[in-house]
Structures are given as C-alpha cells and as structure tokens.
Design a protein around this motif. Structure first.
Motif, PDB file in Angstrom:
ATOM      1  N   ARG A   1     -49.824 -35.302 -28.330  1.00 16.44           N
ATOM      2  CA  ARG A   1     -48.822 -35.097 -29.599  1.00 16.44           C
ATOM      3  C   ARG A   1     -47.849 -36.487 -29.507  1.00 16.44           C
ATOM      4  O   ARG A   1     -47.768 -36.682 -30.884  1.00 16.44           O
ATOM      5  N   ALA A   2     -47.604 -37.377 -28.767  1.00 13.31           N
ATOM      6  CA  ALA A   2     -46.978 -38.415 -29.038  1.00 13.31           C
ATOM      7  C   ALA A   2     -47.668 -39.288 -29.713  1.00 13.31           C
ATOM      8  O   ALA A   2     -47.142 -40.020 -30.536  1.00 13.31           O
ATOM      9  N   PHE A   3     -49.008 -39.628 -29.356  1.00 13.77           N
ATOM     10  CA  PHE A   3     -49.769 -40.486 -29.854  1.00 13.77           C
ATOM     11  C   PHE A   3     -49.989 -40.023 -31.302  1.00 13.77           C
ATOM     12  O   PHE A   3     -50.324 -40.850 -32.089  1.00 13.77           O
TER      13      PHE A   3
ATOM     14  N   CYS B   1     -55.613 -33.027 -28.952  1.00 16.21           N
ATOM     15  CA  CYS B   1     -54.629 -32.080 -28.682  1.00 16.21           C
ATOM     16  C   CYS B   1     -55.317 -30.723 -28.205  1.00 16.21           C
ATOM     17  O   CYS B   1     -55.127 -29.936 -27.074  1.00 16.21           O
ATOM     18  N   GLY B   2     -56.433 -30.512 -28.864  1.00 20.49           N
ATOM     19  CA  GLY B   2     -56.998 -29.143 -28.639  1.00 20.49           C
ATOM     20  C   GLY B   2     -58.043 -29.255 -27.191  1.00 20.49           C
ATOM     21  O   GLY B   2     -58.366 -28.287 -26.815  1.00 20.49           O
ATOM     22  N   PHE B   3     -58.138 -30.384 -26.683  1.00 23.74           N
ATOM     23  CA  PHE B   3     -58.702 -30.597 -25.395  1.00 23.74           C
ATOM     24  C   PHE B   3     -57.914 -30.402 -24.064  1.00 23.74           C
ATOM     25  O   PHE B   3     -58.418 -30.836 -23.050  1.00 23.74           O
TER      26      PHE B   3
ATOM     27  N   VAL C   1     -40.720 -34.851 -29.055  1.00 25.16           N
ATOM     28  CA  VAL C   1     -41.692 -36.453 -28.998  1.00 25.16           C
ATOM     29  C   VAL C   1     -42.217 -36.677 -30.136  1.00 25.16           C
ATOM     30  O   VAL C   1     -42.480 -37.948 -30.391  1.00 25.16           O
ATOM     31  N   THR C   2     -42.805 -35.817 -30.830  1.00 21.02           N
ATOM     32  CA  THR C   2     -43.641 -36.201 -31.905  1.00 21.02           C
ATOM     33  C   THR C   2     -42.478 -36.756 -33.108  1.00 21.02           C
ATOM     34  O   THR C   2     -42.953 -38.181 -33.557  1.00 21.02           O
ATOM     35  N   LEU C   3     -41.463 -36.527 -33.418  1.00 19.24           N
ATOM     36  CA  LEU C   3     -40.603 -37.339 -34.184  1.00 19.24           C
ATOM     37  C   LEU C   3     -40.192 -38.387 -33.650  1.00 19.24           C
ATOM     38  O   LEU C   3     -39.741 -39.417 -34.461  1.00 19.24           O
ATOM     39  N   LEU C   4     -39.727 -38.516 -32.358  1.00 14.91           N
ATOM     40  CA  LEU C   4     -39.304 -39.760 -31.950  1.00 14.91           C
ATOM     41  C   LEU C   4     -40.507 -40.767 -31.900  1.00 14.91           C
ATOM     42  O   LEU C   4     -39.930 -42.058 -32.320  1.00 14.91           O
ATOM     43  N   VAL C   5     -41.602 -40.541 -31.446  1.00 20.47           N
ATOM     44  CA  VAL C   5     -42.521 -41.692 -31.512  1.00 20.47           C
ATOM     45  C   VAL C   5     -43.102 -41.746 -32.845  1.00 20.47           C
ATOM     46  O   VAL C   5     -43.374 -43.085 -33.027  1.00 20.47           O
ATOM     47  N   SER C   6     -42.688 -40.758 -33.459  1.00 23.08           N
ATOM     48  CA  SER C   6     -43.228 -41.000 -35.304  1.00 23.08           C
ATOM     49  C   SER C   6     -42.392 -42.268 -35.893  1.00 23.08           C
ATOM     50  O   SER C   6     -42.853 -42.932 -36.679  1.00 23.08           O
ATOM     51  N   ALA C   7     -41.185 -42.230 -35.343  1.00 20.21           N
ATOM     52  CA  ALA C   7     -40.249 -43.424 -35.814  1.00 20.21           C
ATOM     53  C   ALA C   7     -40.617 -44.691 -35.598  1.00 20.21           C
ATOM     54  O   ALA C   7     -40.800 -45.719 -36.189  1.00 20.21           O
TER      55      ALA C   7
END
Length: 425
Positions: free
Chosen positions: A126-128, A113-115, A74-80
């Motif tokens: 993580r997506a944001f 993410c830590g919260f 999801v990180t890679l896809l949203v980063s695109a």
C-alpha cells in the motif's frame, strides 16, 4: 521572462457553447485530455479499493483500529513523497512519460496488495502504491493545462478533477457486486485484482498521447533542467510557500470531513443512514457536480475568489453537520449533497491555478510539490482530531476541519490572481 503560450490551438477565440472548451483543443489536446481523465479516474478507483474493503481486511488479518487506519495514513504520507519525485520527473522526462510511470506504479502495487499474506506485506504494498498515487494527478494536470486555452483552463482542469468522482462511483459499484457474490475472505483480494484496469490505459497513452509541442521541443533540445531548489528562489519562493499553505488548508479540511464526519454522525449522533447506498449516492453525485461547477466558477470569478467562496461554504456546512439534531436522517441526506458539492468544488481550481503560478521549466516540480506537501501535512489533521476527541469529543474536535479552510483563506492573501493568464513557456 515573457509570457508565451506553451501551445497554440488553431481555434478561433469565438469558440463558445457548452462544449466550446473541448472544441478549442487540437486533436492531440483531446487525446491528452482523455488520457489524463482516465488516469485520474483509475487513480481514484485504486485508492478507494482499500476503504471499501476495510471491514473484510480487518476481519481477515485481525487488525486493530490503529492498524487499519495506518493503511490509509501510510498511503497519503508516501504519496506526498511520490508526488514530489514525480514533479521533478515531469520537468525532466516529460509529462506523458511521468504519467505512464505513475499509472503503472499504482496499478502494479494495487494488484500486489491482493496477494498479501500478512499485514506487513499489505502495508508495504500500500505504501508503494502511494508513490504512483501521489504523482499521477500533477502529471495529468500539467499535461492538459499546457494544451488548454487560457479562457477555458479552469473548467478544463475541473473536468479532469471530476474524474475522481467517476472512479469513486465505479469502485462503489464494483465493490457492491464483488462483496455480494464472493466470499469475504476472497472478495477483498478480488477488489485489489481489479486494480489492474489501468494497464489498459497505458496502451492508450503510449500510442496516442504526446506532450504539448513547446514542451516536447524543449525536452528534445535538452535545455537546462532546473533542480527542485529552483522553486524556492526569487519570486517563486513566495508562491511555493503560500501555494503549499493553500493546499494544506484545503486538504486538511477535506481529510477531516472524510475521515471523522461519518464516524461522528453514526456513533455519537445515531444517524443510521450514514454509509448506506443513498448517502453515498448523494455524496458522490454532489462531489461530481461540485468538481464541474467549480471549474466554471473559477473561470468566471477568478481563481482566488473561487477558493475563498468554497472554503467559506465548506466550513459553514461542516459546522452545520456538527449541530445536526440526533435522529435527523432526512436532514443529513439533504445536507449530504451540498457538503460533497462544496468540499469537492474547491479542488477544481488547483489544476489551473498551480500551473499558472510557475514557468514551464519548473511547472511540474512546483505544481506537484505544493499540492503534495499540502496532502502530507493535511493528512495530520484527522490525527489531531483523534487526539482531541478523547477529551473534547469528536464533535468539538471536528473544528480542525474548519480551521483548515481558514488557513486556506489566509494563504490566498499571499498569492496573485492568474485568471486568463497564458502559461509561461
């Protein structure tokens, strides 16, 4: 359109030596270089926090392998998507402003993410985080490319690219300390909290870094701002298609190696050295040296020949890894350095090459779109390996990585050589 430099550093062409590329910068150019280097290093740091904390996170939330893998996907896809959005902002509000927006975005959501109190919250944060992660590289690369002299642009952008290895190495060091001194249930949270470090960089960017003079002048006059569709018109359409294909092949090959090769070597080949400090040291050191060397190669051989050289070497080393005899830990360590070197060196040419393909009015849009489309499509290569591994085995499925590099070679046939070319304002 007549090609004119976007900036004209008042330094003689005779500037040579190991640091000639750096001395050729104006004082403002040097500050831009430092800001972009720090931005990408911290981008890398914040991205690596997740994989380095993955075991502890999976245990804390009781995640399956599919749920764990989705955090990276999801990180890679949203980063695109974030990268494409940032590309438009680069050409509309400026390089430095966009750099600050992206750095602030990935820093804030890494800390959040830590919260996280449950898996859905962690996945959303993580997506944001991916929104900022995707756009930072293009903003920094375009900013520095417009300050760099044509003869040095390849190595200058390669030094920016090398900061990824710096951030990766820093994350490994911090992770080692935190995981050894803090309880596992809290350690992964502490790692995400350290993602607040980029906030310090924002102060530096705001006070010291500005867009190249020609860019700042154009933005001040509010000249025509072209839409995203402009990169799909005329001669730019061909460049956009083949540059996206090049980025897809290179990143597809890299993600396949990074995602599946360690698992294959450890689970199916019984190579116990995988994941150890010595293995990571050689891999990161090889990556850092590869980034730097790749920049000099792209200035010496040209952009296209450099991509072709490292694509062939990366594919060859991947196939060599697949055929390593069981129990050959020493050979694995020996090959770890050149694999990290070549699979990283191929990225060194992107910053200069993509900047040189587009005129200033759509440079950010074109550079960020092509690189991030490649990231999004390339992210599916590891998925293809996963589906194929069930019937053919991981070793045979890893050939998808080599296919990625073949795609990159094909893409080069449709792109022009740009070495020594002044940027079009």
């Amino acid at each position: 359109m007549t090609a004119t430099p976007t900036s004209s550093p008042p330094v003689a062409d005779e500037v040579t030596g190991r640091l000639g590329w750096y001395r050729s910068f104006t004082p403002q150019g040097r500050r831009a270089f430092k800001g972009a280097f720090g931005g990408f290093a911290l981008d890398s740091y914040d991205f690596q926090v997740l994989p380095l904390s993955m075991v502890a996170i999976a245990a804390y939330f009781g995640l399956t392998q599919a749920q764990t893998g989705l955090l990276t996907t999801v990180t890679l896809l949203v980063s695109a998507f974030g990268g494409i959005l940032a590309g438009v902002l680069i050409d509309r509000v400026g390089r430095v402003r966009t750099l600050m927006i992206t750095v602030g975005t990935y820093a804030v959501f890494t800390v959040l993410c830590g919260f996280a109190v449950n898996y859905p919250m962690l996945l959303a944060c993580r997506a944001f985080q991916g929104l900022g992660f995707g756009g930072e590289w293009a903003a920094g690369a375009v900013l520095v490319a417009e300050y760099a002299r044509a003869r040095y642009r390849g190595r200058v952008l390669a030094f920016i690219q090398s900061s990824w290895a710096v951030g990766w190495g820093l994350a490994v060091v911090v992770s080692t300390v935190v995981m050894d001194t803090v309880a596992p249930d809290l350690a992964w949270r502490v790692m995400f909290f350290t993602g607040a470090l980029p906030a310090l960089l924002l102060l530096y960017l705001r006070r010291n870094v500005k867009d190249a003079p020609a860019v700042a002048e154009r933005l001040a006059k509010e000249e025509t701002r072209l839409p995203l569709s402009a990169i799909f018109q005329g001669d730019l359409a061909r460049k956009t298609f083949f540059a996206s294909l090049l980025a897809t092949g290179v990143q597809g090959g890299y993600y396949t190696i990074a995602t599946w090769l360690p698992t294959y070597l450890k689970a199916e080949r019984g190579l116990t050295v995988v994941g150890t400090g010595g293995y990571l040291f050689l891999l990161i050191t090889g990556a850092f040296c590869g980034y730097l060397t790749g920049g000099y190669v792209t200035d010496f051989l040209g952009r296209k020949k450099s991509f072709a050289l490292f694509a062939v070497l990366s594919a060859g080393l991947l196939m060599a890894y697949i055929n390593i005899p069981a129990g050959s830990n020493t050979l694995l360590l020996f090959l770890g350095f050149p694999l990290g070197f070549c699979s990283s060196a191929i990225f060194s040419g992107f910053g200069s090459f993509l900047a040189e393909l587009y005129p200033g009015t759509v440079r950010g849009t074109g550079q960020s779109f092509t690189y991030n489309v490649g990231r999004a499509v390339g992210a599916f290569f590891p998925t293809a390996v996963g589906f194929s591994a069930g019937s053919a085995g991981v070793g045979s499925a890893l050939v998808y990585g080599a296919i990625g590099y073949v795609i990159a070679l094909v893409a080069l046939l449709g792109l022009p050589e740009t070495r020594g070319q002044e940027l079009e304002a």
